[in-house]
Scaffold this motif. Structure first.
Motif, PDB file in Angstrom:
ATOM      1  N   GLU A  67     -40.386  64.666 -23.073  1.00  0.00           N
ATOM      2  CA  GLU A  67     -39.008  64.984 -23.451  1.00  0.00           C
ATOM      3  C   GLU A  67     -38.966  65.980 -24.612  1.00  0.00           C
ATOM      4  O   GLU A  67     -38.000  66.738 -24.752  1.00  0.00           O
ATOM      5  CB  GLU A  67     -38.253  63.705 -23.824  1.00  0.00           C
ATOM      6  N   ARG A  68     -39.999  66.001 -25.420  1.00  0.00           N
ATOM      7  CA  ARG A  68     -40.055  66.944 -26.538  1.00  0.00           C
ATOM      8  C   ARG A  68     -40.596  68.306 -26.111  1.00  0.00           C
ATOM      9  O   ARG A  68     -40.501  69.272 -26.867  1.00  0.00           O
ATOM     10  CB  ARG A  68     -40.938  66.381 -27.665  1.00  0.00           C
TER      11      ARG A  68
ATOM     12  N   PRO B 146     -44.436  55.048 -21.580  1.00  0.00           N
ATOM     13  CA  PRO B 146     -43.264  55.401 -22.400  1.00  0.00           C
ATOM     14  C   PRO B 146     -43.576  56.460 -23.466  1.00  0.00           C
ATOM     15  O   PRO B 146     -42.734  57.320 -23.747  1.00  0.00           O
ATOM     16  CB  PRO B 146     -42.865  54.062 -23.039  1.00  0.00           C
ATOM     17  N   GLU B 147     -44.780  56.419 -24.034  1.00  0.00           N
ATOM     18  CA  GLU B 147     -45.161  57.429 -25.029  1.00  0.00           C
ATOM     19  C   GLU B 147     -45.351  58.795 -24.370  1.00  0.00           C
ATOM     20  O   GLU B 147     -44.996  59.831 -24.948  1.00  0.00           O
ATOM     21  CB  GLU B 147     -46.441  57.006 -25.752  1.00  0.00           C
TER      22      GLU B 147
ATOM     23  N   ALA C  71     -41.888  60.167 -23.633  1.00  0.00           N
ATOM     24  CA  ALA C  71     -41.273  60.655 -24.866  1.00  0.00           C
ATOM     25  C   ALA C  71     -41.875  62.004 -25.273  1.00  0.00           C
ATOM     26  O   ALA C  71     -41.154  62.905 -25.735  1.00  0.00           O
ATOM     27  CB  ALA C  71     -41.462  59.634 -25.989  1.00  0.00           C
TER      28      ALA C  71
END
Length: 202
Positions: free
Chosen positions: A127-128, A120-121, A124
């Protein structure tokens, strides 16, 4: 497990990460950001980094050694889907996106060092950084395509053909992987692999 700033070999690790085929295009700022999420793990031959059937997944960047992706059926029979070495990665990204448990295990073939973070990290972070996400997703699709091609060749090629294909695709791995592991990957017995080599057919 140690974070990179706390690791005694942090300078070498940073160089190794910069050489990873997924990460090598990152800016210094992106590398510094990702580093805050990473921990370094050392594994011994036979250690499981990821167990088949779990929901807690991680992203692995291989710094040293060789990993294998393995599927095991209910009877305990194993099938090796791929090997991965330095500058490569291992991921359960597709399963995470689908919300399914991991369909395979990740196991150390040799002594291994990886940099890892929870999936999940990693997602994320991607996504950035959209360009990196596109490159990563392309890499995942390429890996899945390679696994499918390998599975097909197990049925279409004879024993010498399977070995020659591996030599053509992965010459750098042939002498590094234990022959028992390589034979299993090629759906051969270790004796058959040895016999092919002795007869000069590979």
């Amino acid at each position: 497990m140690l974070s990179i700033p706390d690791h005694p070999e942090r300078n070498i690790i940073r160089v190794q990460l910069a050489q990873n085929f997924v990460l090598k295009g990152m800016t210094a700022e992106q590398s510094a950001e990702l580093e805050t999420h990473l921990v370094i793990v050392d594994g011994q031959k036979g250690d499981f980094l990821l167990q088949q059937g779990v929901h807690e997944m991680e992203q692995y960047f291989i710094l040293e050694g060789i990993l294998k992706r393995v599927v095991t059926n209910e009877q305990g029979k194993e099938m090796i889907l791929r090997f991965a070495d330095e500058r490569d990665m291992e991921t359960s990204y597709a399963a995470w996106r689908l919300g399914t448990p991991t369909p395979y295990s990740t196991v150390c073939v040799t002594k291994v060092r990886v940099a890892k973070l929870p999936l999940p990290e990693w997602v994320a972070f991607l996504e950035r950084h959209r360009a990196l996400k596109e490159s990563f997703e392309y890499s995942v699709m390429r890996l899945m395509s390679e696994i499918m091609a390998h599975t097909i060749t197990l049925h279409l090629l004879d024993a010498p053909g399977r070995v020659k294909r591996f030599l053509r695709k992965h010459p750098e791995l042939f002498d590094r992987i234990p022959k028992k592991e390589l034979a299993s990957y090629l759906n051969l017995s270790a004796e058959t692999l040895s016999r092919l080599k002795q007869r000069g057919k590979i």
